[in-house]
Motif scaffolding. Structure first.
Motif, PDB file in Angstrom:
ATOM      1  N   SER A   1       2.318  -1.755   3.729  1.00 31.22           N
ATOM      2  CA  SER A   1       0.920  -1.490   3.382  1.00 31.22           C
ATOM      3  C   SER A   1       0.554  -0.050   3.716  1.00 31.22           C
ATOM      4  O   SER A   1      -0.180   0.609   2.970  1.00 31.22           O
ATOM      5  N   GLN A   2       1.082   0.468   4.820  1.00 34.69           N
ATOM      6  CA  GLN A   2       0.837   1.871   5.167  1.00 34.69           C
ATOM      7  C   GLN A   2       1.428   2.799   4.117  1.00 34.69           C
ATOM      8  O   GLN A   2       0.794   3.781   3.707  1.00 34.69           O
ATOM      9  N   GLY A   3       2.645   2.509   3.676  1.00 38.43           N
ATOM     10  CA  GLY A   3       3.263   3.333   2.645  1.00 38.43           C
ATOM     11  C   GLY A   3       2.494   3.289   1.343  1.00 38.43           C
ATOM     12  O   GLY A   3       2.354   4.306   0.649  1.00 38.43           O
ATOM     13  N   LEU A   4       1.987   2.106   0.984  1.00 39.07           N
ATOM     14  CA  LEU A   4       1.159   1.989  -0.217  1.00 39.07           C
ATOM     15  C   LEU A   4      -0.126   2.785  -0.054  1.00 39.07           C
ATOM     16  O   LEU A   4      -0.555   3.492  -0.987  1.00 39.07           O
ATOM     17  N   GLN A   5      -0.746   2.688   1.110  1.00 39.18           N
ATOM     18  CA  GLN A   5      -1.957   3.468   1.371  1.00 39.18           C
ATOM     19  C   GLN A   5      -1.677   4.963   1.228  1.00 39.18           C
ATOM     20  O   GLN A   5      -2.483   5.707   0.651  1.00 39.18           O
ATOM     21  N   ARG A   6      -0.535   5.406   1.732  1.00 38.14           N
ATOM     22  CA  ARG A   6      -0.207   6.835   1.630  1.00 38.14           C
ATOM     23  C   ARG A   6      -0.072   7.250   0.163  1.00 38.14           C
ATOM     24  O   ARG A   6      -0.500   8.331  -0.236  1.00 38.14           O
ATOM     25  N   SER A   7       0.529   6.380  -0.643  1.00 36.26           N
ATOM     26  CA  SER A   7       0.696   6.712  -2.059  1.00 36.26           C
ATOM     27  C   SER A   7      -0.652   6.851  -2.761  1.00 36.26           C
ATOM     28  O   SER A   7      -0.822   7.712  -3.633  1.00 36.26           O
ATOM     29  N   LEU A   8      -1.610   6.002  -2.395  1.00 37.14           N
ATOM     30  CA  LEU A   8      -2.940   6.070  -3.007  1.00 37.14           C
ATOM     31  C   LEU A   8      -3.653   7.361  -2.611  1.00 37.14           C
ATOM     32  O   LEU A   8      -4.305   8.016  -3.444  1.00 37.14           O
TER      33      LEU A   8
END
Length: 485
Positions: free
Chosen positions: A68-75
């Motif tokens: 979820s952190q990695g997805l947040q970073r991508s956004l």
């Protein structure tokens, strides 16, 4: 007046001027705030995380997928790229790692992080196709000759117009791709998303091939860093490193307003078919799976008009994809939750016009957030070519992969696919059981992004298929632009 003081101040001034000059025009430098010039060829390298090189917490060590952190970073990275580097300009091309070229862990999970890391950015841009402008952009991830791994169907023909990146570039196709971009001499913004191993090797090869005087990064600096090689109209190349300074939370993203509007399951006429061994001539096929459930969903919203096609989904689809982890649990109405996620290999690509080819990325990106939110294993179907929905060989290959051989027995599968393939797939599956009852005509409406078809095989392999479920998301109420983070 103190001449030493004046000399010291003047020296500091010169150092500052030279530093700024180096950052903008020299062989290398750092330029954090200024947008890139649209007059240059800008090669923008986004470093996606993998197991070997990541900002701590961006990759799940068990699934080799984004957390979820990695997805947040991508956004957040998407917003940074669009506002700080491109400004008001539109992207010119997006190239991502072909996931099957980088398998990780003993379970050989494909590297979906690279394509997932750049998807939000793609949706912050626009493209016009057949007089329809949408918030979307193609992501090129097709295999080049020699790059399709063992077990992956070899493209026939290869689609150079949709070429992506290979992890180790053993056949030098990555550098050949970038060289073609440079030699085309078309100014713009070309974005590449891949792990550090791939990006660092490509930077080195660009420097060597072009004879450029670039001070390359000596070591991995984290997924917040973006590297840009800008080539002026006169052929002068400079390298800049941009630190986005992102600090994403570790929780799954919360969508901004407006709230998602619920929808009833009314897009299709209800059907349900059950085939039991020995009843009305039914015979369970040899090798049929057992204790298996497969939820068949369509990719997210992708066609603002009937003629619009870029291989990706559009901004509205990002609302659905990011909402799927929140909606699917209740949508299943108490039925088992998925234990594994499957989708079409996004490197499968198609030529739509003489000058326009696309990679079919949207099914895999539709279910990626669900896999991330639930820490599920994620696999790609890559051993056969998806081809035409009307090809009976494709229906057989898909049915054999999903419902026979035992590999997916005792599993609950969430499958994202092309909706036009579902009717012939299920028709083939029903026919494979034989029996005296005629197989009905099945249909999936073009405007329906919401319905879920459920296939169940019990402990003996008896078959039940129905379309009772839906995700419960109203397509017509989704904003046209992707959510902003």
């Amino acid at each position: 007046m103190n001449m030493k003081r004046i000399s010291f101040v003047w020296s500091l001034f010169l150092i500052l001027v030279l530093t700024l000059f180096a950052g903008c025009e020299g062989s290398s430098g750092s330029n954090i705030n200024a947008a890139l010039s649209a007059d240059n060829i800008n090669l923008i390298f986004v470093v996606s995380p993998d197991l070997a090189y990541q900002t701590p917490g961006d990759i799940n060590p068990d699934t080799a997928n984004l957390t979820s952190q990695g997805l947040q970073r991508s956004l957040l990275m998407a917003t940074y790229l669009k506002t700080h580097l491109l400004g008001t300009n539109n992207v010119t091309g997006i190239y991502a790692l072909a996931p099957m070229t980088h398998l990780q862990t003993a379970n050989n999970y494909p590297d979906m992080a690279a394509i997932g890391f750049i998807q939000q950015f793609a949706l912050l841009n626009q493209i016009t196709i057949q007089d329809t402008t949408a918030n979307s952009y193609p992501i090129n991830t097709a295999y080049a000759p020699g790059d399709a791994p063992v077990g992956v169907v070899e493209p026939s023909p290869y689609i150079p117009g949709a070429q992506g990146l290979a992890f180790n570039d053993a056949h030098e196709n990555n550098i050949a791709l970038v060289t073609r971009i440079i030699n085309s001499n078309q100014p713009g913004f070309y974005v590449f998303s891949a792990p550090w191993e791939t990006i660092s090797g490509l930077l080195t090869n660009i420097k060597t091939a072009g004879g450029y005087n670039l001070n390359l990064p000596a070591a991995y600096m984290g997924t917040n860093y973006v590297y840009v090689i800008s080539i002026t109209p006169k052929g002068f190349a400079s390298l800049a490193a941009f630190d986005s300074k992102l600090n994403p939370p570790a929780t799954y993203p919360v969508l901004p307003p407006p709230p998602i509007v619920n929808a009833a399951c009314t897009k299709q006429d209800y059907f349900s078919y059950t085939l039991i061994d020995g009843v009305n001539g039914v015979k369970i096929p040899a090798g049929a799976n057992t204790n298996q459930t497969v939820y068949l969903i369509r990719h997210a919203e992708a066609h603002p008009s009937s003629s619009f096609e870029d291989g990706n989904f559009v901004g509205a689809g990002q609302w659905r994809a990011l909402s799927l982890p929140n909606f699917l649990p209740s949508a299943l109405r108490g039925q088992p939750s998925p234990t594994v996620v499957y989708a079409i290999d996004p490197a499968q690509s198609f030529t739509l016009a003489a000058d326009f080819s696309v990679s079919y990325v949207r099914p895999s990106l539709t279910v990626l957030p669900y896999a991330i939110a639930n820490n599920l294993p994620y696999y790609l179907v890559s051993s056969f070519y998806i081809g035409q929905a009307t090809d009976p060989g494709v229906a057989k290959a898909t049915s054999d992969f999903l419902f026979t051989g035992g590999n997916l027995s005792n599993q609950t599968v969430l499958l994202a696919w092309e909706h036009e393939h579902y009717p012939p797939l299920i028709t083939y599956l029903l026919q494979s059981y034989g029996g005296s009852d005629p197989v009905p005509a099945l249909f999936w409406p073009h405007s329906d992004y919401d319905t879920i078809w459920t296939v169940k095989l019990d402990a003996q392999g008896n078959l039940t298929v129905n379309n009772a479920l839906c995700e419960g998301i109203d397509s017509t109420a989704l904003p046209a632009a992707a959510p902003q983070f």
